[in-house]
Design an enzyme around this catalytic site. Sequence first.
Site, PDB file in Angstrom:
ATOM      1  NE  ARG B  50      85.454  64.604 -54.475  1.00 24.92           N
ATOM      2  CZ  ARG B  50      86.438  64.117 -53.713  1.00 24.92           C
ATOM      3  NH1 ARG B  50      86.613  62.816 -53.525  1.00 24.92           N
ATOM      4  NH2 ARG B  50      87.308  64.922 -53.128  1.00 24.92           N
ATOM      5  N   GLY B  51      88.103  64.822 -57.716  1.00 27.06           N
ATOM      6  CA  GLY B  51      89.457  65.020 -57.215  1.00 27.06           C
ATOM      7  C   GLY B  51      90.368  65.106 -58.420  1.00 27.06           C
ATOM      8  CB  ALA B  52      92.853  67.653 -59.466  1.00 30.24           C
ATOM      9  NE  ARG B  92      84.422  69.008 -61.938  1.00 31.01           N
ATOM     10  CZ  ARG B  92      84.807  68.675 -60.724  1.00 31.01           C
ATOM     11  NH1 ARG B  92      85.236  67.461 -60.480  1.00 31.01           N
ATOM     12  NH2 ARG B  92      84.745  69.550 -59.747  1.00 31.01           N
ATOM     13  CD  GLN B 196      82.894  68.233 -51.122  1.00 35.05           C
ATOM     14  OE1 GLN B 196      82.523  68.793 -50.099  1.00 35.05           O
ATOM     15  NE2 GLN B 196      82.922  68.834 -52.294  1.00 35.05           N
ATOM     16  CG  ASP B 237      90.947  72.756 -55.320  1.00 37.47           C
ATOM     17  OD1 ASP B 237      90.636  72.623 -54.133  1.00 37.47           O
ATOM     18  OD2 ASP B 237      90.467  72.080 -56.247  1.00 37.47           O
ATOM     19  CG  ASN B 247      91.836  72.973 -50.013  1.00 33.20           C
ATOM     20  OD1 ASN B 247      91.746  72.204 -50.974  1.00 33.20           O
ATOM     21  ND2 ASN B 247      91.623  72.573 -48.772  1.00 33.20           N
ATOM     22  CE  LYS B 248      85.682  71.463 -52.139  1.00 32.49           C
ATOM     23  NZ  LYS B 248      85.255  71.726 -53.526  1.00 32.49           N
TER      24      LYS B 248
END
Lengths: 348, 348
Positions: B50-52, B92, B196, B237, B247-248
């Site tokens: 995960r994570g771009a 994804r 996370q 993001d 962002n998250k």
Amino acid sequence: MNIPKTLEWIGSTTGHLSLIDQTLLPGEARYIDCRTVDAVWEAIRVLRVRGAPAIGVAAAYGTVIGTRAKIADGVEPRLAVALAADYLATSRPTAVNLFRALDEMRRAADEAAPGRMVAALLDRAIAFHRADQQMCRDIGRHGAELLSDGDGVLTHCNAGALATSGMGTALAVIYEAARAGKRLKVFADETRPLLQGARLTAWELQRAGIDVTLICDNMAASVMASGRIRKVVVGADRIAANGDTANKIGTYGVALCAAAHGLPFYVAAPSTTFDLNLPDGSGIPIEERAETEITEGFGKRTAPVGVRVYNPAFDVTPARLIAGIVTELGVIRPVNAAGVRSQFPHAG
Amino acid sequence: MNIPKTLEWIGSTTGHLSLIDQTLLPGEARYIDCRTVDAVWEAIRVLRVRGAPAIGVAAAYGTVIGTRAKIADGVEPRLAVALAADYLATSRPTAVNLFRALDEMRRAADEAAPGRMVAALLDRAIAFHRADQQMCRDIGRHGAELLSDGDGVLTHCNAGALATSGMGTALAVIYEAARAGKRLKVFADETRPLLQGARLTAWELQRAGIDVTLICDNMAASVMASGRIRKVVVGADRIAANGDTANKIGTYGVALCAAAHGLPFYVAAPSTTFDLNLPDGSGIPIEERAETEITEGFGKRTAPVGVRVYNPAFDVTPARLIAGIVTELGVIRPVNAAGVRSQFPHAG
């Protein structure tokens, strides 16, 4: 409106205490019968009953049950009361309301004829219970004025019916406004680590037919930015003489976000929550709780073994962030030492 | 410093992709071998990786693996690349970095001699991987200047080594400052609903020997008030042309609390995170995710059945709350349209 009953005395002096087992919520709404003082002690200890006002009322009835059993065992009535009250005091040693309730029962014992001790204690416990219910209604009545038809309202933790023996404190404000015909859209913070918002507030508001949306604590700022929240109402654990308010962890962050969006932030709590010996919030001790509440909060390890954890149970919201404090006596506004004094003219 | 390796290519053109299965963290640090394009697709799909930036690198290597198998089946080399890349794109569908990586591999295929397609793709994937690692180091180097010896630093979610193929973005800043001898005390928000922060950030910082303390999201304000946090560093993001940053979920609330305490709030992200076609954050769509992430986030129902839930995945922090944006190119400061333009002089 179907507001849940947290606890109830069933029967006469030979009766018992019935209470909803909050450890089973929201999955199951089961009432348990406490027929012994041990059962009441255990219910307080493991949080089957929680919230300062509800604990106080449960302990008052527990004193009736414990005294009755001791007298039946041949113990002298006043000594029986002392033994029952001393025992119940150990169930949750940091709960101030518990001690207040037990002191009330000890005073009732002092004033009672030994021959009708149990009846006198039950009368006092019922009066204590009714006073708590009246307190909730009065908070609701004063606070409902602060909410308008169509308001989005955010609340944190559970200051609801489940925390009292009546209709709650912060949630009483919402219940009374809804009863007056105001349509509200409530957002409930889930309230980590123990999820009282998800487990209890969402449950009781849903059951009462109030429009409630559950969010994680960290979503409140974003919902505020979207314009869907107009007001915030929370409860309190302890309020200093200048209005600084200790409440469930996360309350202070909500207050900061409300201030940043120009939203009024209200506290609703009984007048007994004030500790006028504390000039401000800096003197309020912050309990730290077990790391496992965060690392294994749901029966499953979700953080690395050995990681350092900080788990404060409460935080302090400074008075300047609070638009008003609603008590059963009215609304303190503005919130500062003079405002608080004006509601307690005979104190200090 | 023992910074975890998120993924690695093992061997030559006949080799495979090894990656740490993040769904098992923090309980178990297990590396899995992806020898088929299906295994890479599945790893991206179910968030083992995960994570771009990390997803992009995994997809690049996945294209090598998929192409190799198709060619072995007799498919024409350029068609083999197209099939592998098109398939991986479905793993994804909202991950912009995934498409960027696949486009890079398609370009490599266009430029390659068909006879050495797999070798050419692997060379490009390795170059793409090295560029990601270099990007992380550069962000770390520029950002480390912003931290001082003794600082308490708050971070949210995981913008760490585990989100990239290198040392991370926000956490690269912390790693590089620590490497330079600065003693830091990091606070990691657990980051509901998917934790996370608890599962990944606390794990990788602990493993790297960084002093880390885990808190619930709603405790950040209180830790700031106590004076233990001096700076905030988070990832991003998507960043608009004026510096508004998605962002998250929860990042915006952290930024508001930091502002209220006068603490600088920094964003660290690769320059590819900027979307200069968006004039500001109002155009950033906010994905809403499944209700069960909140109501059953830990394998156990913790909210009443049927309750309404709002679960936005991201929020937008306005540029005015951001003290600086660290990219591999340097630090954008002040954060506004002119500041962003000065780092991208050839754009738009």
